[in-house]
Write a protein that holds these residues in place. Structure first.
Motif, short mmCIF file in Angstrom:
data_model
loop_
_atom_site.label_atom_id
_atom_site.label_comp_id
_atom_site.label_asym_id
_atom_site.label_seq_id
_atom_site.Cartn_x
_atom_site.Cartn_y
_atom_site.Cartn_z
N SER A 270 0.83 -1.20 0.00
CA SER A 270 0.00 0.00 0.00
C SER A 270 0.87 1.25 0.00
O SER A 270 2.10 1.17 0.08
CB SER A 270 -0.93 0.00 1.22
N ARG A 271 0.21 2.40 -0.09
CA ARG A 271 0.92 3.69 -0.08
C ARG A 271 1.77 3.79 1.18
O ARG A 271 1.32 3.50 2.29
CB ARG A 271 -0.09 4.83 -0.13
N GLY A 272 3.02 4.21 1.01
CA GLY A 272 3.95 4.32 2.13
C GLY A 272 4.91 3.15 2.21
O GLY A 272 5.98 3.28 2.82
N ASP A 273 4.56 2.00 1.62
CA ASP A 273 5.49 0.88 1.57
C ASP A 273 6.61 1.19 0.58
O ASP A 273 6.51 2.11 -0.24
CB ASP A 273 4.78 -0.40 1.16
N VAL A 274 7.67 0.42 0.66
CA VAL A 274 8.81 0.58 -0.25
C VAL A 274 9.07 -0.75 -0.94
O VAL A 274 9.16 -1.79 -0.29
CB VAL A 274 10.07 1.04 0.50
N ILE A 275 9.15 -0.70 -2.27
CA ILE A 275 9.52 -1.88 -3.04
C ILE A 275 11.01 -1.79 -3.30
O ILE A 275 11.50 -0.80 -3.85
CB ILE A 275 8.74 -1.96 -4.37
N ALA A 276 11.76 -2.83 -2.90
CA ALA A 276 13.22 -2.80 -2.98
C ALA A 276 13.73 -4.13 -3.50
O ALA A 276 13.03 -5.14 -3.48
CB ALA A 276 13.82 -2.49 -1.62
N THR A 277 14.97 -4.11 -3.97
CA THR A 277 15.58 -5.35 -4.41
C THR A 277 15.65 -6.33 -3.25
O THR A 277 15.97 -5.96 -2.11
CB THR A 277 16.99 -5.09 -4.97
N LYS B 49 6.66 12.75 8.51
CA LYS B 49 6.32 12.42 7.12
C LYS B 49 7.62 12.23 6.35
O LYS B 49 8.41 13.16 6.20
CB LYS B 49 5.47 13.52 6.49
N LEU B 50 7.82 11.01 5.87
CA LEU B 50 9.00 10.66 5.09
C LEU B 50 8.50 10.06 3.79
O LEU B 50 8.01 8.94 3.76
CB LEU B 50 9.88 9.66 5.86
N GLY B 51 8.60 10.84 2.71
CA GLY B 51 8.02 10.39 1.44
C GLY B 51 6.52 10.20 1.61
O GLY B 51 5.80 11.12 2.03
N ALA B 52 6.05 9.02 1.31
CA ALA B 52 4.62 8.71 1.45
C ALA B 52 4.31 8.07 2.80
O ALA B 52 3.17 7.71 3.06
CB ALA B 52 4.17 7.79 0.32
N GLN B 53 5.32 7.92 3.66
CA GLN B 53 5.10 7.33 4.98
C GLN B 53 4.77 8.43 5.99
O GLN B 53 5.41 9.46 6.04
CB GLN B 53 6.35 6.59 5.45
N SER B 54 3.75 8.18 6.82
CA SER B 54 3.38 9.09 7.90
C SER B 54 3.20 8.28 9.17
O SER B 54 2.48 7.29 9.18
CB SER B 54 2.09 9.84 7.57
N VAL B 55 3.84 8.72 10.25
CA VAL B 55 3.78 7.96 11.49
C VAL B 55 3.92 8.92 12.68
O VAL B 55 4.71 9.86 12.63
CB VAL B 55 4.89 6.88 11.52
N PRO B 56 3.14 8.71 13.75
CA PRO B 56 3.32 9.53 14.96
C PRO B 56 4.67 9.22 15.62
O PRO B 56 5.08 8.06 15.71
CB PRO B 56 2.16 9.09 15.86
N VAL B 57 5.36 10.27 16.06
CA VAL B 57 6.66 10.12 16.71
C VAL B 57 6.75 11.06 17.89
O VAL B 57 5.98 12.01 18.02
CB VAL B 57 7.83 10.40 15.75
N SER B 58 7.71 10.79 18.76
CA SER B 58 8.07 11.73 19.81
C SER B 58 9.57 11.99 19.72
O SER B 58 10.33 11.12 19.30
CB SER B 58 7.70 11.19 21.20
N VAL B 59 9.97 13.19 20.10
CA VAL B 59 11.37 13.60 20.02
C VAL B 59 11.91 13.70 21.45
O VAL B 59 11.32 14.38 22.29
CB VAL B 59 11.52 14.94 19.29
N ARG B 60 13.01 13.04 21.70
CA ARG B 60 13.65 13.11 23.01
C ARG B 60 14.45 14.40 23.15
O ARG B 60 14.67 15.13 22.18
CB ARG B 60 14.56 11.90 23.22
#
Length: 614
Positions: free
Chosen positions: A299-306, A338-349
């Motif tokens: 799906s959107r946000g996944d990465v297809i790689a070798t 937000k990294l490319g099509a990836q979106s994820v909740p994060v916290s910063v230390r």
């Protein structure tokens, strides 16, 4: 000219009034990239608002905002396109003011090279260092040092040599190795497209020659392992299912074995589709649709790689942050990465350090303010696919978004995963969450009471728990004051500590819900982002936000603990409602107004709203 090899993206940056817009305008003029109507408009605008007397004011070709023309400065990033016989160019004119650092980062993020301007009268300034450091951080390796306004220092070779020496010393500490210095005059056109007759002591290239000579190594990207972030699942009909995106690195052909990340499932490439039809081979820089040989989840946000050399997937990282928001970094607050099509909740230390731009020293820091640059750990709610920014911009560069305002607050570059997280694994248990809930004959829930101090949260929560106990329900009440006597006794009341307070409570409440309990929590929890963070920890429907809606003047009039009085007297800092904000829920599941309802009425209203309990 074919493909990406003929195209160079570059930025111009430097301190205020170094002549960036004038230089680009002169480039457009000398490369004959202007049409007759544009030249006529330039003459008219120069007579009306120009600052160069009878000469054309080339800055007007780039400064498009009225505020820019009025102040004679660049505010927004202006993109211009032009070409010579040997190459096509896209140039981004970036603002020089420190307050517009975010605009400069935007322009530099896609650039292959940088033209850094230095006013011959002023020398190397703070903003010169800042922009050079940012260019280095953002992976720009080729720098052209344009020493401008040489006509205002009588074409002095000594002035030029002094500036170049000072800059080269600074550049060497950054690791900038490919620096080409050129003395220029944007107004007169010296060393822009033609060699200067006023500076016969300079034997180097003109600015256009230097730009034409920069090698954009797209072949290097094509030789690296294949990666394509999925931007769209292409399903125009039932007979076709493909995955569309821009190839970030490497090449791909039908028959290649690939791995889908972060799931790790493997498949093969059945065929490659493009706007121009099927392809036998695709490489970095092309937008394509890949059809896989297997029907697997992607799906959107996944990465297809070798399959042979996939990128990493992790949930904890070290990263460099460029802080872009007026409000400072809130340590442990939930942001959206937000990294490319990836979106994820994060916290910063808490940052490990911030960087002093002038000295490059690493300074201690508890947070990051507007335009500050620092290094910190980032913890994500789930694994994301990444590569170090130094190796792959597409999978290493990200932005942070405030989950409440939706504003971009930081740009970042990932360094590496924190390996220690890979040694900790979730231990499965034989008794499941559903079985624990079934034994208690109830559906787990978290009843999250939020409101001002003195609104009645704890009193109403206690009344609700009493009624649940009479219904033979298994409950536990977490109260804000009680928790701070033990688990959170080390936390204060700053915004960062409040965020960490709620994060810990959320984790504890989640564990209790996993045990099958109905958990009641009574906390001010003033920030929406932290309440949303806890909601995201739980299955859909198990987080019940209850707003105990009491006006500030009513809560302050009650003041059972005397806290408002202390806060008004300045003896209690960061008190919600006085000198720290409260963000009421926008759409709570339940709202009770303690002015209109008694405690018993509020409790009964809540019980009726959460029924049935199974």
């Amino acid at each position: 000219m074919t493909g990406q090899s003929s195209l160079l993206r570059f930025i111009t940056c430097g301190s205020v009034d170094d002549g960036k817009s004038t230089l680009i305008g002169r480039l457009l003029y000398d490369s004959k990239a202007l049409h007759t109507d544009q030249l006529d408009a330039l003459d008219a605008d120069s007579r009306r608002v120009g600052t160069q007397g009878e000469k054309p004011d080339f800055a007007l070709l780039v400064d498009g905002l009225s505020a820019e023309r009025e102040q004679g400065i660049t505010i927004d990033v202006a993109y211009r396109f032009f070409a010579t016989e040997n190459r096509k160019f896209i140039v981004a004119d970036c603002p020089g003011h420190e307050q517009y650092t975010r605009n400069m980062v935007t322009g530099a993020s896609t650039a292959d090279a940088a033209v850094i301007l230095i006013d011959a009268r002023k020398g190397v300034l703070r903003q010169t260092r800042r922009h050079s450091f940012l260019c280095h951080l953002l992976g720009i390796e080729d720098v052209i040092l344009a020493v401008t306004k040489m006509d205002l220092v009588d074409w002095s070779q000594r002035a030029f040599d002094d500036i170049v020496g000072a800059y080269q010393e600074f550049a060497s500490t950054l690791g900038l190795k490919r620096v080409t210095a050129i003395p220029v005059s944007g107004i007169e056109g010296d060393n822009i497209a033609q060699q200067s007759t006023s500076m016969d002591w300079f034997r180097g290239p003109t600015l256009i020659e230097a730009l034409e000579g920069i090698e954009v190594n797209t072949s290097r990207l094509a030789q690296q392992p294949f990666r394509m972030p999925v931007q769209l699942v292409n399903r125009p009909n039932l007979d076709f299912r493909g995955f569309s995106g821009l190839i970030a690195r490497g090449t791909v052909e039908p028959g290649d074995a690939v791995r889908i990340l972060p799931s790790g499932r493997e498949s093969g490439i059945a065929r490659i589709e493009s706007f121009d039809g099927p392809l036998a081979r695709a490489q970095a820089g092309q937008s394509v649709t890949l059809v896989l040989t297997d029907e697997i989840d992607c799906s959107r946000g996944d990465v297809i790689a070798t399959a042979a050399a996939p990128p990493q997937a992790a949930d904890q990282f070290e990263a460099t942050l460029v802080w872009l928001d007026d409000a400072p970094l809130q340590v442990n607050r939930s942001y959206l990465l937000k990294l490319g099509a990836q979106s994820v909740p994060v916290s910063v230390r808490q940052p490990k350090h911030r960087v002093d731009i002038n000295t490059l020293d690493q300074m201690a820091a508890k947070t990051l303010e507007l335009n500050e640059i620092g290094v910190a750990e980032i913890h994500a709610d789930r694994r994301i696919v990444f590569e170090p920014y130094a190796e792959n911009r597409a999978l290493g560069g990200f932005i942070l978004i405030d989950r409440h305002t939706n504003a971009t607050v930081a740009a970042g570059m990932l360094h590496f995963a924190l390996r220690r997280a890979q040694n900790v694994h979730w231990q499965p248990t034989d008794i499941t969450r559903a079985e624990r809930a079934q034994m208690k004959n109830q559906t787990p829930r978290i009843l999250w009471f939020t409101g001002l101090s003195g609104s009645g949260k704890s009193t109403i929560a206690n009344a609700v728990e009493m009624r649940l106990a009479l219904m033979n329900r298994h409950t536990f009440l977490l109260d804000g004051d009680n928790i701070r006597h033990g688990l959170n006794r080390d936390l204060g009341f700053t915004e960062a500590d409040r965020a960490e307070n709620i994060r810990r409570i959320g984790e504890v409440a989640k564990l209790m819900a996993d045990a099958g309990l109905i958990v009641l929590t009574a906390f001010i929890s003033p920030f929406r982002a932290e309440r949303d963070m806890v909601r995201a920890m739980l299955p859909e429907g198990e987080f019940i936000e209850i707003h105990v809606d009491t006006p500030l003047e009513v809560a302050e009039a009650r003041d059972v603990k005397g806290l408002y009085q202390k806060a008004r007297a300045g003896k209690l800092k960061n008190f919600t409602g006085i000198d720290s904000p409260y963000e009421p829920p926008l759409d709570p599941e339940i709202s009770v107004n303690t002015v209109e309802m008694s405690v018993d009425e509020a409790a009964e209203h809540i019980i009726r709203a959460i029924l049935p309990l199974k």
